[in-house]
Every structure is written in C-alpha cells, then in structure tokens.
Design a protein around this motif. Sequence first.
Motif, mmCIF file in Angstrom:
data_model
loop_
_atom_site.group_PDB
_atom_site.id
_atom_site.type_symbol
_atom_site.label_atom_id
_atom_site.label_comp_id
_atom_site.label_asym_id
_atom_site.label_seq_id
_atom_site.Cartn_x
_atom_site.Cartn_y
_atom_site.Cartn_z
ATOM 1 N N TYR A 240 0.826 -1.209 0.000
ATOM 2 C CA TYR A 240 0.000 0.000 0.000
ATOM 3 C C TYR A 240 0.862 1.263 0.000
ATOM 4 O O TYR A 240 0.592 2.223 -0.703
ATOM 5 N N ALA B 8 2.443 1.700 -3.462
ATOM 6 C CA ALA B 8 1.442 2.156 -4.425
ATOM 7 C C ALA B 8 1.099 3.631 -4.199
ATOM 8 O O ALA B 8 0.957 4.404 -5.149
ATOM 9 N N THR B 9 0.981 4.026 -2.941
ATOM 10 C CA THR B 9 0.681 5.422 -2.610
ATOM 11 C C THR B 9 1.789 6.351 -3.074
ATOM 12 O O THR B 9 1.530 7.430 -3.625
ATOM 13 N N GLU B 10 3.038 5.953 -2.867
ATOM 14 C CA GLU B 10 4.164 6.776 -3.296
ATOM 15 C C GLU B 10 4.203 6.918 -4.819
ATOM 16 O O GLU B 10 4.456 7.995 -5.348
ATOM 17 N N LYS B 11 3.941 5.814 -5.529
ATOM 18 C CA LYS B 11 3.920 5.871 -6.997
ATOM 19 C C LYS B 11 2.791 6.769 -7.482
ATOM 20 O O LYS B 11 2.960 7.562 -8.411
ATOM 21 N N PHE B 12 1.620 6.661 -6.854
ATOM 22 C CA PHE B 12 0.495 7.507 -7.218
ATOM 23 C C PHE B 12 0.826 8.977 -6.970
ATOM 24 O O PHE B 12 0.507 9.846 -7.786
ATOM 25 N N SER B 13 1.485 9.247 -5.872
ATOM 26 C CA SER B 13 1.895 10.616 -5.564
ATOM 27 C C SER B 13 2.862 11.146 -6.626
ATOM 28 O O SER B 13 2.754 12.306 -7.044
ATOM 29 N N ASP B 14 3.784 10.304 -7.078
ATOM 30 C CA ASP B 14 4.711 10.702 -8.144
ATOM 31 C C ASP B 14 3.961 11.029 -9.427
ATOM 32 O O ASP B 14 4.270 12.011 -10.111
ATOM 33 N N VAL B 15 2.971 10.218 -9.759
ATOM 34 C CA VAL B 15 2.176 10.461 -10.966
ATOM 35 C C VAL B 15 1.414 11.778 -10.847
ATOM 36 O O VAL B 15 1.368 12.580 -11.782
ATOM 37 N N MET B 16 0.827 12.021 -9.693
ATOM 38 C CA MET B 16 0.081 13.268 -9.486
ATOM 39 C C MET B 16 1.012 14.482 -9.551
ATOM 40 O O MET B 16 0.647 15.521 -10.101
#
Length: 125
Positions: free
Chosen positions: A33, A36-44
Amino acid sequence: LIEATEDTEVLVLPSAVLKQLTEKNPYVELYLYKAATEKFSDVMWTMQQILFLKIDQRVAQFLWDEMIQKSSMTLSFTHDEIAKYIGSAREVVTKVLKYMSKENVVELKRGTITVLDKEKLRAFL
C-alpha cells in the motif's frame, strides 16, 4: 511500458503467492500500500507539473533536481530522455535547451548537458 535506465533486478510473483503473503504477513500488505501510494503521488506530481508549469520551467526543474541529486553540474541525458521524464516531446525540449544554451545557462554536447550558471537556471524555476 516500463523502461529501466540503469541495471535492474526484477522479481515477478504470481498473484496467488502475493495474496498468501499479504494474508499471512500484514507488513507485506502495508509495504505494498505504501509503495502504491508513493507511486500515485509521483504520478500526481508529474501531472501537476504538466498542467501548471511552462515547458521551460519543467526543463529547468528537471535539470536542477538532477544536478542536486547527482552533485554534478554535468548531466548525462539526451534530449529524448529528458522529454520522457517530463512528459514532453523531444523537439520541444531541444528548443528550450537551445535557448538556454544561447543564454549561457547550459552547454550542450552530445549526450551531456553542463549547467554553466546556477542562478540563471534558478531564474527559470
């Protein structure tokens, strides 16, 4: 499509094995989790850069971050690699870098970019 820019080791786990691991060990699930959260933050963050910064600011920010991370004024990147990192076209990045070169902010050589003036580069940010 994922492209590795340096030597990389990859471990592929079947989903059934991963499910068993997460059921038996909550730390595995927590790690997944968090990753995944860190990757999502990078995408945002990347989307924010694309939507709200001009291209010259994005190129300057990329150069600045890499210069700080690598502790070097000389960076080994092609225009195409920079374009991929910042979500732009190579031709646009080339145009910005040529302008920065003309303004004596950077020096361009095949496969390398040398920051000549940190303060001028910072002014683009």
